[in-house]
Structures are given as C-alpha cells and as structure tokens.
Design a protein around this motif. Structure first.
Motif, PDB file in Angstrom:
ATOM      1  N   ASN A 645     -35.194   4.631  65.655  1.00 31.65           N
ATOM      2  CA  ASN A 645     -36.490   5.290  65.424  1.00 31.65           C
ATOM      3  C   ASN A 645     -36.983   5.844  66.756  1.00 31.65           C
ATOM      4  N   PRO A 646     -36.484   7.029  67.158  1.00 37.10           N
ATOM      5  CA  PRO A 646     -36.817   7.560  68.489  1.00 37.10           C
ATOM      6  C   PRO A 646     -38.320   7.722  68.704  1.00 37.10           C
ATOM      7  N   ALA A 647     -39.083   7.801  67.618  1.00 34.01           N
ATOM      8  CA  ALA A 647     -40.537   7.957  67.777  1.00 34.01           C
ATOM      9  C   ALA A 647     -41.201   6.640  68.173  1.00 34.01           C
ATOM     10  N   GLY A 648     -40.491   5.559  68.044  1.00 31.46           N
ATOM     11  CA  GLY A 648     -41.071   4.246  68.373  1.00 31.46           C
ATOM     12  C   GLY A 648     -41.374   4.137  69.859  1.00 31.46           C
ATOM     13  N   SER A 649     -42.349   3.296  70.194  1.00 37.42           N
ATOM     14  CA  SER A 649     -42.754   3.250  71.604  1.00 37.42           C
ATOM     15  C   SER A 649     -42.300   1.967  72.311  1.00 37.42           C
ATOM     16  N   TYR A 650     -41.662   1.064  71.612  1.00 37.29           N
ATOM     17  CA  TYR A 650     -41.258  -0.202  72.251  1.00 37.29           C
ATOM     18  C   TYR A 650     -40.017  -0.761  71.551  1.00 37.29           C
ATOM     19  N   GLY A 651     -39.285  -1.602  72.290  1.00 37.05           N
ATOM     20  CA  GLY A 651     -38.187  -2.349  71.684  1.00 37.05           C
ATOM     21  C   GLY A 651     -38.747  -3.626  71.069  1.00 37.05           C
ATOM     22  N   LEU A 652     -38.106  -4.103  70.020  1.00 41.14           N
ATOM     23  CA  LEU A 652     -38.601  -5.297  69.331  1.00 41.14           C
ATOM     24  C   LEU A 652     -37.451  -6.266  69.110  1.00 41.14           C
ATOM     25  N   TYR A 653     -37.638  -7.487  69.596  1.00 40.83           N
ATOM     26  CA  TYR A 653     -36.561  -8.481  69.516  1.00 40.83           C
ATOM     27  C   TYR A 653     -37.183  -9.793  69.072  1.00 40.83           C
ATOM     28  N   ARG A 654     -36.597 -10.382  68.046  1.00 42.26           N
ATOM     29  CA  ARG A 654     -37.153 -11.621  67.467  1.00 42.26           C
ATOM     30  C   ARG A 654     -36.187 -12.766  67.759  1.00 42.26           C
ATOM     31  N   ILE A 655     -36.711 -13.895  68.220  1.00 41.55           N
ATOM     32  CA  ILE A 655     -35.829 -15.000  68.646  1.00 41.55           C
ATOM     33  C   ILE A 655     -36.290 -16.346  68.096  1.00 41.55           C
ATOM     34  N   GLY A 656     -35.403 -17.316  68.225  1.00 37.97           N
ATOM     35  CA  GLY A 656     -35.736 -18.716  67.911  1.00 37.97           C
ATOM     36  C   GLY A 656     -36.034 -18.931  66.441  1.00 37.97           C
ATOM     37  N   ASP A 657     -36.924 -19.880  66.177  1.00 36.69           N
ATOM     38  CA  ASP A 657     -37.228 -20.236  64.787  1.00 36.69           C
ATOM     39  C   ASP A 657     -38.019 -19.147  64.076  1.00 36.69           C
ATOM     40  N   ALA A 658     -38.492 -18.149  64.808  1.00 35.10           N
ATOM     41  CA  ALA A 658     -39.138 -17.010  64.150  1.00 35.10           C
ATOM     42  C   ALA A 658     -38.105 -16.218  63.346  1.00 35.10           C
ATOM     43  N   VAL A 659     -36.812 -16.442  63.631  1.00 38.43           N
ATOM     44  CA  VAL A 659     -35.740 -15.803  62.857  1.00 38.43           C
ATOM     45  C   VAL A 659     -35.284 -16.742  61.739  1.00 38.43           C
ATOM     46  N   GLN A 660     -34.934 -17.951  62.125  1.00 37.71           N
ATOM     47  CA  GLN A 660     -34.523 -18.965  61.161  1.00 37.71           C
ATOM     48  C   GLN A 660     -34.610 -20.329  61.845  1.00 37.71           C
ATOM     49  N   ALA A 661     -34.717 -21.384  61.041  1.00 34.32           N
ATOM     50  CA  ALA A 661     -34.829 -22.737  61.607  1.00 34.32           C
ATOM     51  C   ALA A 661     -33.547 -23.082  62.347  1.00 34.32           C
ATOM     52  N   ARG A 662     -33.689 -23.333  63.660  1.00 27.38           N
ATOM     53  CA  ARG A 662     -32.529 -23.751  64.461  1.00 27.38           C
ATOM     54  C   ARG A 662     -32.989 -24.775  65.482  1.00 27.38           C
ATOM     55  N   ASN A 663     -32.300 -24.859  66.612  1.00 31.18           N
ATOM     56  CA  ASN A 663     -32.728 -25.872  67.585  1.00 31.18           C
ATOM     57  C   ASN A 663     -33.174 -25.214  68.893  1.00 31.18           C
ATOM     58  N   ILE A 664     -33.551 -26.050  69.848  1.00 37.83           N
ATOM     59  CA  ILE A 664     -34.103 -25.551  71.117  1.00 37.83           C
ATOM     60  C   ILE A 664     -33.062 -24.735  71.865  1.00 37.83           C
ATOM     61  N   HIS A 665     -31.836 -25.220  71.894  1.00 34.65           N
ATOM     62  CA  HIS A 665     -30.791 -24.507  72.623  1.00 34.65           C
ATOM     63  C   HIS A 665     -30.600 -23.106  72.056  1.00 34.65           C
ATOM     64  N   ALA A 666     -30.604 -22.989  70.737  1.00 32.15           N
ATOM     65  CA  ALA A 666     -30.382 -21.682  70.108  1.00 32.15           C
ATOM     66  C   ALA A 666     -31.450 -20.683  70.552  1.00 32.15           C
ATOM     67  N   GLY A 667     -32.699 -21.128  70.570  1.00 29.44           N
ATOM     68  CA  GLY A 667     -33.793 -20.227  70.957  1.00 29.44           C
ATOM     69  C   GLY A 667     -33.695 -19.823  72.417  1.00 29.44           C
ATOM     70  N   ILE A 668     -33.368 -20.790  73.257  1.00 29.50           N
ATOM     71  CA  ILE A 668     -33.288 -20.515  74.700  1.00 29.50           C
ATOM     72  C   ILE A 668     -32.098 -19.602  74.999  1.00 29.50           C
ATOM     73  N   TYR A 669     -30.997 -19.835  74.331  1.00 29.22           N
ATOM     74  CA  TYR A 669     -29.810 -18.990  74.541  1.00 29.22           C
ATOM     75  C   TYR A 669     -30.109 -17.551  74.099  1.00 29.22           C
ATOM     76  N   GLU A 670     -30.785 -17.431  72.961  1.00 33.39           N
ATOM     77  CA  GLU A 670     -31.119 -16.098  72.456  1.00 33.39           C
ATOM     78  C   GLU A 670     -31.999 -15.339  73.457  1.00 33.39           C
ATOM     79  N   ALA A 671     -32.948 -16.079  74.056  1.00 29.16           N
ATOM     80  CA  ALA A 671     -33.847 -15.467  75.036  1.00 29.16           C
ATOM     81  C   ALA A 671     -33.081 -15.053  76.286  1.00 29.16           C
ATOM     82  N   LEU A 672     -32.196 -15.919  76.749  1.00 26.93           N
ATOM     83  CA  LEU A 672     -31.465 -15.635  77.983  1.00 26.93           C
ATOM     84  C   LEU A 672     -30.486 -14.486  77.779  1.00 26.93           C
ATOM     85  N   ARG A 673     -29.737 -14.530  76.716  1.00 25.49           N
ATOM     86  CA  ARG A 673     -28.660 -13.530  76.607  1.00 25.49           C
ATOM     87  C   ARG A 673     -29.186 -12.132  76.333  1.00 25.49           C
ATOM     88  N   PHE A 674     -30.358 -12.056  75.757  1.00 19.28           N
ATOM     89  CA  PHE A 674     -30.961 -10.729  75.630  1.00 19.28           C
ATOM     90  C   PHE A 674     -31.653 -10.353  76.938  1.00 19.28           C
TER      91      PHE A 674
END
Ligand SMILES: Cc1cc2nc3c(=O)[nH]c(=O)nc-3n(C[C@H](O)[C@H](O)[C@H](O)COP(=O)(O)O)c2cc1C
Ligand code: SF4
Length: 678
Positions: A645-674
């Motif tokens: 959507n080239p008209a969009g003004s920002y990137g959007l990335y969703r991580i951790g349990d806001a995506v699905q129920a997981r654990n602390i490591h999963a959320g932290i890894y998702e944050a780091l690798r992005f």
C-alpha cells in the motif's frame, strides 16, 4: 577495577587463565550428528569475545558408542570431531580464552532405543528414574573397552588443540562405581573404597599415558550425594582427598547432590526461587581439605556473589554458566565498569529444560544466544534514524523499543497500564517467580540509558499513534485470557484472576489447565498454598507439557506438600451451578460418554490468551505493508515488510501474544529479529 578479585589471572600449571570467570560444561544441544559445527563454535566464540577466561565445552561429550547421546551430546569417540573442535578452539584462543571439554560415559543416564541401539550399562543394574532404562551390569570386557575409549577420546581432544579435559563423575558411569546407590557389586569393583575407585584410576592412568603429563586433566565430581542411599559427605570428601593426593588430576570441579530424577537435579542446578550459591561453602571446605585448584558452579548468577567466591578463597575459578547464556559479555562489562548493564540471568532455566525436551538451549530473554550466526549480541546503528512507536510495554514491546533505541531511532512506548511488565507483572505475583521481573527491569534501565520515552496510563487508539507521525509502529499489546469451549464456562474464573489476587480462593477448587504452560499450574500452586483444596485437571497425558522437567519440580513440591490432587486425561465438558457450589463435568477423549463430575466451590480455567489486536486492525489500512510480513525475508534476507500500500505512511509489525498466545522468548525473538533489520 584493576584490583577486582574476579579479574585477577589464574595460573593452572602452564596455563594462564586471564581472569576467574568460567562457563562450566553444558550441552546446549547445538550439535549436528554429534559434531560441534558452526552454531556451536560461534556460541563459544561469543563468550570468548565477551571476556570469559575459560570455556568448558560440550557437556558430557561421549567417549563410547554405547553411551548414546541423551541431549545432543558431542561424539568424542569419532575422529571427525577433531577438525570441528580445532576450529572452535582456534577462534576462542584468538580472543584469549582457554578451551577445555568435558568427556564422559553416560552409563545409565541415557536410553537404549536410539543411535546404535546398544544396551545401557552401569556399575550395577539399578534403574535411573530420569531415563528409565534398566542398565546391565558392566562386565570386565565393558570396563576395559571403556577405559580405552576414554584414552582415545582424550587423545582426540589434545589433537584438536584443546587446553584440557575434565571427566564427568556425578550420575554417570565413572561415579556409578563410587555410589552405594548404584554399586551393589561384590567383585573387585564394589565394596571397599579402593575397589570403587579402581575404574577411576584405570581411566586417569590410561588418559595420562595417552596424552602425556602436560595435558590438563581435571574431574567434575560429586563429593556428597546428599541422599540417604547415596555417597555420604565423609566418603565423598575422602574420594576428593585421594584424588588430590594422587597428583594425577589438575583441578577439581565440585558437585553436591544427585541427579537421577528431575527433582534431585534441581538440588545440583537450582532454578529461580531456590537458594543462590547453595554449595559454595562446601566447595570452599573441600578446597581447604584437598588443596587442589577448585572450580564450581551452582546458581552463582551475579557478579557480587562470584566476586565473593573468589575473594573469600572458596574457589579458584567461578562458574557462571547460565549467567553467560543470558549475557556472554560479563567479563568485558565488569572490566569496563559496566556491571549494571549485565543482562541478568533470572533463573528461568528455560535453557536447560529445552535440551531435555529435545530442543537447543535458548535463553528466555536473550534471543541472540545460540543464534550468533544471525542475531547480534551488540546491535549496530541503523543508517537512517527513524521515528518508532511501540504500543505495549511487556517483554516483547520493551525488547522492540530497546533494539530500536540501539539502532538510533527515536522511540516512544505507549503502555495502557500504570507500569511496564505485561504478563511478567502478573506471573511474578507467584513469590517463587519474582526474579522474572529482571526481564523487565533490565530493559527499563536500558531504555532509560538510551533516553527513550515511555508513556504509562496511555491506552492508545489509532489517532494517538498517528499523532506521533511514526515511520514504524510495533504492536505489542499482548493478550487476555480466553475460556476453553465448555457449556457454562462463564461460571468459571481465569487463572489470571487467581494469580493477580483479584479473586480469593474458597474451599474446594478445580483448576482446569489445557494451556499446558505456567499459568494454570502456577494458579494451582498459589491456591494450594493459600489453603484451598485443589484438584488440577488436564486433558493431556502428562502435566504441563509446555514447561520442562526442572520448572515443574517446585510446582509439584507445592502440590504434593498440600495434598493436592492431579488428574490427567480428562477434558472439561461443562460447568453448572448446584446449590451454593458448582459442578465441573469432565469427559474423556479416550472413552466418549465416560463422564465424571466434581462438586466444588470454584472452577478455574486456563486456556491461553486471545490477542488484543483491535489497535493493530485499526492501523492496518493506513500502513504501507497492510500489516503483512514476508516470512521468507524475515528468516532470510530482503524487505521484511512488503510495500503493498504505497499510500500508507508507516510500517506495521505485530509481535508477541498480540499475534497468538506464546511465551516470553517468542515475543523477544520476534522483536529482535525484526528490529535489527529496520
Ligand atoms: C543447557 C545446560 C546443559 C548442561 N549440561 C551439563 C552437562 O552435560 N554436564 C555437566 O556437568 N553440567 C551440565 N550443566 C550444568 C552446568 O555446568 C552448571 O553446573 C549449572 O548450570 C549450574 O551453574 P549455573 O548456575 O552457573 O548455571 C548444564 C547446564 C545447562 C544450563
Ligand atoms: S533461560 Fe533463564 S536460567 Fe537460562 S540463561 Fe536465560 S535467564 Fe538464565
């Protein structure tokens, strides 16, 4: 700093160790077909770069094929290991770090139904609780071939350029001869201490003959099994004294306790909520009684305790093993006066539990450990600083903010609650798990150092986020508990209601846990400790399948001490009101129609969380990537957020349990690798 006892060099015969910090043997299960390939090498190299003086590689590298790997152990019985170890040793030596390896025959501490399907053996045919094999009694020809295997393995380690080796002698084959719990023999290998030590002398003599006098050889040995049927302290200390007096060993690495069950193992390797440094004084006593160089590790997680261990003369080298899994740069930070920046080991023991479940060791809150080829421990600045908004100050959101801050971006964190922590703030309500708050506190301190903005009591709507004109929005809003599907489940309360203290326990309580991780069993523990009569019911065949054997130990201790009941393999079908109480109706997946009922005062349910994702969906249409993530790019290379959507003004990335129920490591890894890519 120059006078810091921890930073003083230590001379071990011809080898000078640059300071007193070491990582004791631990198999991270990064091996491939028993070989320490690149992942293994880079993991140790990172610690070497981080200033550690000695890394004891492997954990129980096996000397014989009839000691099949129990948790990814290295195959010290194969010649092909030599070039792999040489590369690892060269890399660490380049950083001034000495490298040794622990070798062993696992004896009964493994299983027969893997690798080459050879029988498992021990001094006597006594079953080990943890691995469940009924070992055969070692015969004369077994003993002589294993002695020869030790010598050949030691030669391979020397050929690889390692500085030395240690034998593992607690819970494995060597000490199965020492311990009355595992040695019932009436021949030359049992009975008197002389007989029980015969195998140890045979091995050290063969190893010395094979490697010559200059190769360093130590022993990681139990000197008190702390067990009514095991090796007593008096006999254990005598073994240590005989070993010292023989002059055949260069160091002693002290262990207290026994490891034949998960519960016993936590005495040797205590987890969070258990005493710190419980065996340090004993190590000091054995050092005084033997006069040999003394190494030791057992929950010495912080620099102050480590410093005390050296300054007080209890140890010569202090093992901070899990501490280095959490932060491989401890030595460098101490030397630079940055002790307060060390990422703390919170004792979660996610690292160790994973290897027993067949995974590789991962730190619950350092996602770079064990992933050194892809994930940096030190984050580089981005070429262009941008404006980042992170919504949610749980572990995933704080990690996203920390990484963005390290990248040089300008960051605002919006948090609906009055303080940071998310679900970590909840789980620490169980007093045994309080140390977990270190995951949050360390990040808050880093955010402060980086000068990032945190706004609490800020329930963010889309317009609040857009008002900050972000280039990137990270949604880390977490989740809320969801009920399992069962008629009348609205009569139940959630595990969160119990853990937070929002609902007080009353009388008989049925806790139904199909989440399988900490929340359900933690609620059960807290209820039981508060005096409720608890039954914990799970539809699984085993209890809490998503937490490992070490972490289950204190929960079971609480449940057993309080006389709580544990019922597997029943699924909650319905809850109904009856009189003043409730009835929980439990069905069976195995026998449809077979139903049991329980009359209780409260039903507590744990069924994971459902994402809190309203804000994400509100922001999705205005984003450049419409929320999409290119997974191939995320795990490989290229643009992670596709511009759909080239008209969009920002990137959007969703991580951790806001995506699905997981654990602390999963959320932290998702944050780091992005975060490192943006
Ligand atoms: C993932 C992992 C694997 C381990 N494997 C071994 C092993 O194979 N042999 C051994 O002697 N100790 C092993 N240990 C125990 C450590 O050497 C150490 O004694 C323990 O972690 C306690 O020290 P710490 O509190 O500094 O971590 C292991 C520990 C971890 C975390
Ligand atoms: S998982 Fe827990 S115990 Fe293991 S290193 Fe990380 S913080 Fe320490």
């Amino acid at each position: 700093m120059r006078n810091d006892p921890l930073l003083q060099p230590y001379r071990l015969r011809h080898l000078v160790l640059k300071n007193r910090l070491m990582s004791t043997a631990h198999e991270p299960a990064y091996s491939e077909d028993g070989m320490p390939t690149d992942r293994y090498r880079l993991y140790h190299r990172e610690k070497a770069r981080g200033g550690i003086a000695l890394t004891m590689t492997a954990g129980s590298a096996v000397v014989s094929p009839d000691s099949p790997e129990a948790f990814g152990n290295l195959h010290a019985y194969k010649d092909e290991i030599v070039p792999w170890l040489r590369r690892l040793a060269d890399d660490c030596h380049e950083e001034g770090c000495a490298v040794m390896i622990q070798i062993t025959h696992l004896g009964r501490r493994t299983g027969w139904n893997k690798a080459d399907w050879l029988p498992v053996l021990s001094a006597s045919p006594v079953r080990e609780a943890a691995h469940r094999a009924f070992p055969k009694q070692a015969e004369d020809w077994d003993i002589s071939r294993i002695v020869a295997d030790y010598a050949a393995a030691a030669q391979r380690m020397q050929a690889a350029g390692l500085d030395g080796i240690e034998f593992e002698a607690y819970g494995h084959f060597m000490d199965s001869f020492w311990s009355p719990a595992t040695n019932r023999r009436e021949d030359d290998w049992g009975g008197s201490l002389d007989n029980r030590l015969r195998f140890t002398w045979a091995v050290i003599d063969a190893v010395r003959a094979a490697t010559g006098p200059d190769f360093i050889v130590g022993i990681r040995m139990v000197a008190d099994e702390d067990w009514d049927k095991g090796l007593s302290r008096a006999e254990g200390v005598e073994i240590a004294q005989r070993i010292a007096a023989s002059g055949k060993f260069d160091f002693l690495n002290l262990i207290r306790g026994h490891i034949d069950s998960d519960a016993a193992l936590t005495g040797v390797i205590p987890i969070q909520g258990m005493a710190s440094a419980p065996h340090l004084d004993f190590a000091g006593e054995v050092r005084a009684a033997t006069g040999v160089p003394m190494f030791h590790a057992a929950r010495i997680p912080d620099v102050a305790t480590a410093r005390h261990a050296i300054a007080s003369g209890k140890l010569d080298m202090v093992g901070m093993t899990r501490a280095h899994i959490a932060d491989p740069h401890i030595g460098a930070k101490v030397a630079a006066g940055l002790e307060d920046r060390i990422r703390p080991c919170v004792g979660a023991t996610y690292c160790l539990d994973r290897i027993y479940e067949g995974g590789g060791a991962l730190c619950i809150h350092n996602a770079a450990t064990g992933r050194e080829a892809q994930m940096p421990h030190v984050i580089a600045r981005a070429p262009v600083p941008r404006r980042v908004v992170v919504v949610g100050a749980g572990p995933a959101g704080l990690e996203a903010a920390r990484v963005a801050g390290e990248r040089g971006h300008s960051v605002t964190v919006l948090e609906a609650a009055a303080q940071a922590g998310g679900q970590v703030g909840l789980l620490v309500q169980n007093p045994r798990r309080r140390e977990m708050i270190g995951i949050i506190d360390w990040r808050l301190a880093e955010l402060e150092r980086l000068g990032l903005e945190l706004r609490f009591n800020s329930y963010a709507e889309a317009e609040d986020v857009l008002a900050l004109a972000p280039d990137m929005v990270v949604i880390a809003t977490g989740g809320l508990p969801q009920p399992p599907e069962a008629d009348g489940v609205e009569l139940a309360i959630s595990s969160w209601d119990v853990i937070s203290g929002a609902v007080k326990p009353q009388g008989r309580v049925l806790v139904y846990d199909d989440g399988g991780a900490h929340a359900g069993i933690s609620a059960a523990e807290m209820l039981a400790r508060a005096g409720a009569e608890v039954e914990l019911v799970t539809p699984e065949r085993m209890l809490s399948p998503d937490i490992g054997g070490m972490n289950v130990v204190p929960y079971l201790k609480s449940l057993h001490e309080t006389g709580s009941r544990i019922t597997p393999a029943l699924r909650l079908a319905a809850v109904r009101r009856e009189g003043n109480g409730l009835v929980a109706v439990l069905g069976s997946d195995y026998a449809p129609g077979a139903v049991q009922e329980r009359r209780v005062d409260q039903v507590v349910v744990e069924h994971g969380t459902a994402p809190l994702d309203e804000l994400y969906f509100a922001l999705k249409p205005g984003s450049r990537n419409l929320g999409a993530v290119d997974y191939t790019a995320l795990i490989g290379e290229g643009e992670v957020l596709p511009v759909t959507n080239p008209a969009g003004s920002y990137g959007l990335y969703r991580i951790g349990d806001a995506v699905q129920a997981r654990n602390i490591h999963a959320g932290i890894y998702e944050a780091l690798r992005f975060g490192i890519r943006w």
